[in-house]
Design a protein around this motif. Sequence first.
Motif, PDB file in Angstrom:
ATOM      1  N   ARG A 528       0.836  -1.209   0.000  1.00  0.00           N
ATOM      2  CA  ARG A 528       0.000   0.000   0.000  1.00  0.00           C
ATOM      3  C   ARG A 528       0.871   1.259   0.000  1.00  0.00           C
ATOM      4  O   ARG A 528       0.609   2.210  -0.731  1.00  0.00           O
ATOM      5  N   GLU A 529       1.927   1.227   0.794  1.00  0.00           N
ATOM      6  CA  GLU A 529       2.822   2.399   0.813  1.00  0.00           C
ATOM      7  C   GLU A 529       3.479   2.584  -0.549  1.00  0.00           C
ATOM      8  O   GLU A 529       3.668   3.692  -1.034  1.00  0.00           O
ATOM      9  N   TRP A 530       3.844   1.458  -1.140  1.00  0.00           N
ATOM     10  CA  TRP A 530       4.473   1.483  -2.474  1.00  0.00           C
ATOM     11  C   TRP A 530       3.541   2.142  -3.492  1.00  0.00           C
ATOM     12  O   TRP A 530       3.928   3.020  -4.259  1.00  0.00           O
ATOM     13  N   GLN A 531       2.275   1.706  -3.439  1.00  0.00           N
ATOM     14  CA  GLN A 531       1.289   2.281  -4.372  1.00  0.00           C
ATOM     15  C   GLN A 531       1.100   3.773  -4.129  1.00  0.00           C
ATOM     16  O   GLN A 531       0.960   4.546  -5.071  1.00  0.00           O
ATOM     17  N   ALA A 532       1.152   4.159  -2.863  1.00  0.00           N
ATOM     18  CA  ALA A 532       0.970   5.584  -2.546  1.00  0.00           C
ATOM     19  C   ALA A 532       2.125   6.404  -3.138  1.00  0.00           C
ATOM     20  O   ALA A 532       1.916   7.501  -3.661  1.00  0.00           O
ATOM     21  N   THR A 535       1.538   6.649  -6.866  1.00  0.00           N
ATOM     22  CA  THR A 535       0.447   7.592  -7.160  1.00  0.00           C
ATOM     23  C   THR A 535       0.927   9.035  -7.011  1.00  0.00           C
ATOM     24  O   THR A 535       0.627   9.886  -7.855  1.00  0.00           O
ATOM     25  N   GLY A 536       1.708   9.285  -5.972  1.00  0.00           N
ATOM     26  CA  GLY A 536       2.243  10.641  -5.776  1.00  0.00           C
ATOM     27  C   GLY A 536       3.098  11.057  -6.963  1.00  0.00           C
ATOM     28  O   GLY A 536       2.978  12.180  -7.481  1.00  0.00           O
ATOM     29  N   GLN A 539       0.879  11.794  -9.895  1.00  0.00           N
ATOM     30  CA  GLN A 539       0.203  13.099  -9.764  1.00  0.00           C
ATOM     31  C   GLN A 539       1.152  14.233 -10.130  1.00  0.00           C
ATOM     32  O   GLN A 539       0.766  15.183 -10.817  1.00  0.00           O
ATOM     33  N   ASP A 556      -5.012   7.930 -12.100  1.00  0.00           N
ATOM     34  CA  ASP A 556      -5.454   6.562 -11.804  1.00  0.00           C
ATOM     35  C   ASP A 556      -5.357   5.642 -13.013  1.00  0.00           C
ATOM     36  O   ASP A 556      -5.495   4.427 -12.892  1.00  0.00           O
ATOM     37  N   THR A 794       1.664  -4.703  -8.196  1.00  0.00           N
ATOM     38  CA  THR A 794       2.603  -4.079  -7.246  1.00  0.00           C
ATOM     39  C   THR A 794       3.659  -5.095  -6.804  1.00  0.00           C
ATOM     40  O   THR A 794       4.834  -4.761  -6.678  1.00  0.00           O
TER      41      THR A 794
END
Length: 838
Positions: A528-532, A535-536, A539, A556, A794
């Motif tokens: 989850r941290e990796w995906q965050a 995503t950052g 963006q 997305d 991921t």
Amino acid sequence: MAQRKSKKTNSNKTDCSRTGMTLIDLNRCFNEHLFYTQGRLPLSATLNDHYMAAAYTVRDRLLHRWVCTVRDFIREGVKVVGYLSAEFLLGPHLGNNMINLDIFDEVREASENVGRNLDAMLDHEEEPGLGNGGLGRLAACYLDSLATLEIPAIGYGIRYEFGIFDQEIRDGWQVEKTDKWLRLGNPWEIPRPEVTYEVKFGGHTAGYCDDGGCYRSRWTPDRVVRGIAYDTPILGYKVNTCNMLRLWKAEAVESFDFASFNVGNYYGAVHEKVYSENISKVLYPNDEQIQGKQLRLEQQYFFVSCSLQDMIRLHLAIGKSLEYFHEEFAIQLNDTHPSVAVAELMRLLVDEHHMDWDTAWHVTRNVFGYTNHTLLPEALERWPLRLFANLLPRHLEIIFEINRRFLDEVRVIYPDDEARIARLSLIDEQGERYVRMANLACVGSRAINGVAKLHTELLKTTVLKDFYELWPEKFSNKTNGVTPRRWMVLSNPGLTRLIRSRIGGGWIKKLDRLKRLESYAGDDAFRREWQAVKTGNKQALAALILERTGISVNPDSMFDIQVKRIHEYKRQHLNVLHVVTLYNRLRRNPGLDMLPRTVIFGGKAAPSYYMAKLIIKLINSVADVVNHDPAVRNRLKVVFFPDFNVKSAQKIYPAADLSEQISTAGKEASGTGNMKFSMNGALTIGTLDGANVEIREEVGADNFFLFGLTAEEVARIKSEGYDPRSIYLSNPDLREAIDLIGSGFFSRGDPDLFKPLVDSLLYQDEYMLLADYQSYVDCQDRVSEAYRDRDRWTRMAILNVARMGKFSSDRAIREYCREIWRVSPNTVEMEDFGDLVR
Ligand code: 8GP
């Protein structure tokens, strides 16, 4: 020069004190530079003033290490690598130097103390774009690794006043703008007006007998140019070694002006100056394609001659005899561009330093190594004999003599094999005569290498086959690598922080340690941290795309990215065919449940490469239609990111989900973008080409999307007679895509615009897009399927990063050091300023 070692600063401390400075010290230095160097009070300082003050503050720290490194060069008599390259694509310095000094956070704080955001300053820096693409960027990564591994080295090249052009897109076409990178000054370079050499051009030679009765040749040039050194410090990561990049600027030799001036020919005198300065004026913007212009040969000879004279001066300065030159220096030829060095070193040793031919040849042959970077026949350098003779008459004599002796040896080994002798000769004698630079490099070098396993094997069986059969022991492979400092730590701070939080920071110098991440691939929280982080990064790229192109993209969606030079063999147009295929699916079935994709392209085309420029126009035209078609409903976006360079690359690689490495098998020597993407957690869709083969080996076949013909299949199908038209006729989706482009659908009804591209695919298809089309589209469908399962994706991305250790340029440089250069590290110890100057 201080001969004593005294108080050392601790090179292992990881905080600001590694530089021996507190935050207060940094603030003071920053303000002093603002005041004394820029002549500004904080209130009136511009962004540029602040940037310059920050750059000088950081540079001061580099120079201290540089002085200590040079002290060791002289005192310890260590063997030095001379890396000769016509290109160094460095990228901005400030951030990288802050990383290597380990003072990133402190400088951020110091700049905030003066009311400036560090990112704005980093953004403000103009990058030195002194290279075209892969080859130049590799040279820059290698400088970083050489310093990090504490290997004494000097990079030698040209200080182009104008680097690679800036690319603008107007009405979908590439427009080239002069790159005025020196406009605001360059705080990173130190001019050395006293380090200059004269370089001769043209004229004629005449024989004479020297005092000892030896026959010699005297060269009387008709033009002399002066090269002036500009030095840029290159610091290693968390070490004290600070090597230098020495770039040469061309200037007129004053004495040559006098003759014209005295007879009142003021214009003539000034013309001479302009003419001389032309040599280092501009980088030739061709990637893998030679232009055969005289000025290009002048550039090559100019920087090679200055660099060799410089190394000889350094060698003599430490009191060594030139017979031992090859024991003190290892010189690498980055492709054939500097290969005239073989003849120039012979000239310097024989003509200027009066060494006998055999000793000079022994030294020459043992000092050089040659790296080949491409198999494309159009990139193999050869110079028309006439042009060469006019510009470098003495070198041609030397090359003839090298050739005569070399072919005598060959005749002993292969008697009566005239065809082979003709192929090995340094002179191409079929039709117009040419000097073959690759042959010169092979004959004059101790070691020859390719840049990926497949590439090296192909070299041995194709372009350098005869040399391989003659000297198999000279050949080796050195798979390329890239520096994780710039391409992970600096570019992707979010990922770096995350990785550090689990396995510490040792991987930054020992990339193999990323292996320890493997066990986190199954950890939900980590994923989850990796995906965050991803995503950052997406963006941030989306914001940049909006700013540069006005196109708004959805972070997305899957970011499917192909950034590299535009070339038919790299097949950006195969990617376009896939985009059009997806678009056709949507047109046919507006309700289709399609995985949303943003397909991003970036890269420059050589200004004279018509097809490449047409591919850029095609991408933009397709983008225009697809992005504005309401039926697409944001399931597909196409972006051409203008002016792809090191700076934008640092924002692009970290934001990618999918990395496009789709060259025709056997054409891409290695690729290095493929490594940068994968290190930043993108999965690769690729052919078995260049380093893709090894990336797949490392990350595992399950974590790599493979498609397409192999190099062997490509060669076989070609030899049997390849018919792209029959593939076109038998594949309805392909036909629909090509026909849509050919119909004028993307060109406002004009069927002629893309006709050259369509025709070249239908009637030649040199790079076999049609043969690989279906396999590519099927593979892309598998990619989309895989992306829908975000956890699985991921996991694969984490494994990609964990298994990229091999592709650090540190590994590559270690191999060069051990197997080619035979150099070892030298740990530089810091001495206090006071002791050094005493
Ligand atoms: C490139 C190769 O195309 C690429 O595969 C490889 O990764 C890179 O070199 C570094 O080894 N070649 C060139 O950039 C090249 O030949 N450029 C010269 C014409 C300037």
